[in-house]
Design a protein around this motif. Structure first.
Motif, PDB file in Angstrom:
ATOM      1  N   THR A 168       3.580   8.207 -14.776  1.00  0.00           N
ATOM      2  CA  THR A 168       2.248   7.594 -14.776  1.00  0.00           C
ATOM      3  C   THR A 168       1.135   8.637 -14.842  1.00  0.00           C
ATOM      4  N   ARG A 169       1.450   9.865 -15.298  1.00  0.00           N
ATOM      5  CA  ARG A 169       0.424  10.904 -15.347  1.00  0.00           C
ATOM      6  C   ARG A 169      -0.504  10.632 -16.522  1.00  0.00           C
ATOM      7  N   VAL A 170      -1.718  10.219 -16.212  1.00  0.00           N
ATOM      8  CA  VAL A 170      -2.677   9.820 -17.241  1.00  0.00           C
ATOM      9  C   VAL A 170      -3.530  11.022 -17.635  1.00  0.00           C
ATOM     10  N   HIS A 171      -3.646  11.258 -18.933  1.00  0.00           N
ATOM     11  CA  HIS A 171      -4.480  12.337 -19.458  1.00  0.00           C
ATOM     12  C   HIS A 171      -5.492  11.734 -20.433  1.00  0.00           C
ATOM     13  N   PRO A 172      -6.652  12.370 -20.572  1.00  0.00           N
ATOM     14  CA  PRO A 172      -7.635  11.868 -21.542  1.00  0.00           C
ATOM     15  C   PRO A 172      -7.041  11.813 -22.943  1.00  0.00           C
ATOM     16  N   PHE A 173      -7.283  10.727 -23.644  1.00  0.00           N
ATOM     17  CA  PHE A 173      -6.815  10.628 -25.025  1.00  0.00           C
ATOM     18  C   PHE A 173      -7.582   9.539 -25.758  1.00  0.00           C
ATOM     19  N   LYS A 174      -7.471   9.552 -27.070  1.00  0.00           N
ATOM     20  CA  LYS A 174      -8.022   8.511 -27.927  1.00  0.00           C
ATOM     21  C   LYS A 174      -6.957   8.129 -28.935  1.00  0.00           C
ATOM     22  N   GLY A 175      -6.605   6.868 -28.994  1.00  0.00           N
ATOM     23  CA  GLY A 175      -5.549   6.438 -29.895  1.00  0.00           C
ATOM     24  C   GLY A 175      -5.393   4.940 -29.885  1.00  0.00           C
ATOM     25  N   GLY A 176      -4.282   4.465 -30.426  1.00  0.00           N
ATOM     26  CA  GLY A 176      -4.026   3.043 -30.509  1.00  0.00           C
ATOM     27  C   GLY A 176      -3.740   2.426 -29.150  1.00  0.00           C
TER      28      GLY A 176
ATOM     29  N   MET B 258      -3.200   7.075  -4.968  1.00  0.00           N
ATOM     30  CA  MET B 258      -3.051   6.723  -6.383  1.00  0.00           C
ATOM     31  C   MET B 258      -3.681   7.763  -7.303  1.00  0.00           C
ATOM     32  N   GLY B 259      -4.196   8.845  -6.730  1.00  0.00           N
ATOM     33  CA  GLY B 259      -4.694   9.953  -7.543  1.00  0.00           C
ATOM     34  C   GLY B 259      -6.192  10.084  -7.644  1.00  0.00           C
TER      35      GLY B 259
ATOM     36  N   ASP C  85      -8.000   3.055 -13.481  1.00  0.00           N
ATOM     37  CA  ASP C  85      -7.714   4.464 -13.792  1.00  0.00           C
ATOM     38  C   ASP C  85      -8.073   5.415 -12.648  1.00  0.00           C
ATOM     39  N   PRO C  86      -7.646   5.144 -11.417  1.00  0.00           N
ATOM     40  CA  PRO C  86      -8.069   6.003 -10.300  1.00  0.00           C
ATOM     41  C   PRO C  86      -7.722   7.476 -10.484  1.00  0.00           C
ATOM     42  N   GLN C  87      -6.654   7.782 -11.233  1.00  0.00           N
ATOM     43  CA  GLN C  87      -6.293   9.185 -11.438  1.00  0.00           C
ATOM     44  C   GLN C  87      -7.391   9.990 -12.123  1.00  0.00           C
ATOM     45  N   LEU C  88      -8.242   9.325 -12.880  1.00  0.00           N
ATOM     46  CA  LEU C  88      -9.255  10.015 -13.670  1.00  0.00           C
ATOM     47  C   LEU C  88     -10.656   9.892 -13.072  1.00  0.00           C
ATOM     48  N   ILE C  89     -10.744   9.515 -11.800  1.00  0.00           N
ATOM     49  CA  ILE C  89     -12.042   9.336 -11.152  1.00  0.00           C
ATOM     50  C   ILE C  89     -12.201  10.362 -10.038  1.00  0.00           C
ATOM     51  N   THR C  90     -13.343  11.033 -10.023  1.00  0.00           N
ATOM     52  CA  THR C  90     -13.678  12.004  -8.983  1.00  0.00           C
ATOM     53  C   THR C  90     -14.955  11.558  -8.285  1.00  0.00           C
ATOM     54  N   LEU C  91     -14.902  11.508  -6.958  1.00  0.00           N
ATOM     55  CA  LEU C  91     -16.039  11.111  -6.140  1.00  0.00           C
ATOM     56  C   LEU C  91     -16.342  12.245  -5.170  1.00  0.00           C
TER      57      LEU C  91
ATOM     58  N   LEU D 211       0.821  -1.211   0.000  1.00  0.00           N
ATOM     59  CA  LEU D 211       0.000   0.000   0.000  1.00  0.00           C
ATOM     60  C   LEU D 211       0.856   1.264   0.000  1.00  0.00           C
ATOM     61  N   VAL D 212       2.077   1.159   0.495  1.00  0.00           N
ATOM     62  CA  VAL D 212       2.989   2.305   0.532  1.00  0.00           C
ATOM     63  C   VAL D 212       3.899   2.322  -0.693  1.00  0.00           C
ATOM     64  N   VAL D 213       4.437   1.160  -1.051  1.00  0.00           N
ATOM     65  CA  VAL D 213       5.398   1.078  -2.156  1.00  0.00           C
ATOM     66  C   VAL D 213       4.762   1.494  -3.484  1.00  0.00           C
ATOM     67  N   VAL D 214       3.566   0.988  -3.774  1.00  0.00           N
ATOM     68  CA  VAL D 214       2.938   1.252  -5.077  1.00  0.00           C
ATOM     69  C   VAL D 214       2.650   2.738  -5.291  1.00  0.00           C
ATOM     70  N   PRO D 215       2.058   3.467  -4.329  1.00  0.00           N
ATOM     71  CA  PRO D 215       1.878   4.907  -4.546  1.00  0.00           C
ATOM     72  C   PRO D 215       3.195   5.665  -4.741  1.00  0.00           C
TER      73      PRO D 215
END
Length: 241
Positions: free
Chosen positions: A73-81, A121-122, A138-144, A61-65
């Motif tokens: 690992t900065r994920v941004h919205p995109f569409k591609g291959g 994890m974002g 994709d936790p970086q792109l989820i807002t709760l 739980l500590v190592v992975v973050p």
């Protein structure tokens, strides 16, 4: 292929770091049982194995973050291959997240440790939000939002594929919204404040659930108040038979 092999190497090193304190703990506890009666020695090994598992889990739980923070690992919205360098951060981010999701996350879901890990994890989680699921991608792109609730086995993935393309798009769940048992939410979905999504429903990409609305079905659609009252009357009728 090169990127995938690198991801495997990164994952192996993360697992090794988390396993190191677990192995040390196991050796110490197993050594305590050495030379004792067979029953005591067996119990010492069994207890050492059980404790080592939880030591490994909390270390992970500590190592992975930390890996997620240090690596690209900065994920941004995109569409591609699917197999492009542009998709590499998305691949690495989820690969790291899945190390915990498929090993230890079920043991800390519904605890402060689980919420802390998702935030680390974002994932953006509001005050008093309730998360009763580990089926997240994709936790970086989820807002709760504040006081929102994710029921048991809710599935949220901020991506979808089709037509030879991978699409990564955010998911936003508004304040005080409720997603019932086993709801599936795909990328590019917004659920408004105080909205309700009924159990086992599927929100397809592009769904926009308005504030206070109730949606349900596969694929999910808006359900009017009259329809909901009709459903309730039907349920009451079945109960009185």
């Amino acid at each position: 292929m090169v990127v995938v092999l690198c991801v495997y190497a990164v994952a192996a090193s993360a697992l090794a770091l988390a396993l190191t304190p677990a192995v040390l703990c196991w050796e110490w506890m197993a050594a305590w049982g050495a030379g004792r009666s067979p029953l005591a020695a067996a119990f010492a090994v069994a207890l050492a194995s059980a404790v080592a598992f939880f030591v490994f889990g909390f270390a992970l739980l500590v190592v992975v973050p930390l890996y997620n923070l240090a690596l690209p690992t900065r994920v941004h919205p995109f569409k591609g291959g699917y197999y492009t360098l542009r998709a590499a951060p998305w691949l690495l981010h989820n690969a790291l997240f899945y190390l915990v999701r498929y090993t230890f996350l079920p043991f800390v879901t519904l605890t402060p440790f689980g919420v802390w890990f998702l935030k680390a994890m974002g994932m953006k989680i509001g005050r008093h939000a309730f998360v009763n699921t580990e089926y997240i991608s994709d936790p970086q792109l989820i807002t709760l939002g504040d006081d929102a609730a994710l029921g048991g086995s809710v599935r949220i993935c901020a991506h979808f594929g089709g037509g030879g393309h991978l699409t990564v798009a955010p998911v936003v769940i508004g304040a005080r919204a409720t997603l019932g048992l086993a709801v599936t939410v795909m990328g590019d979905v917004e659920v408004g404040a105080e909205a309700t999504v009924l159990p086992n429903s599927v929100l397809l990409p592009g769904s926009r659930v308005g504030p206070g609305e109730t949606w349900g079905g596969v694929p999910a659609r808006r359900i009017t108040r009259e329809e909901m009252e009709s459903f309730k009357e039907g349920i009451r009728g079945m109960q009185h038979r």
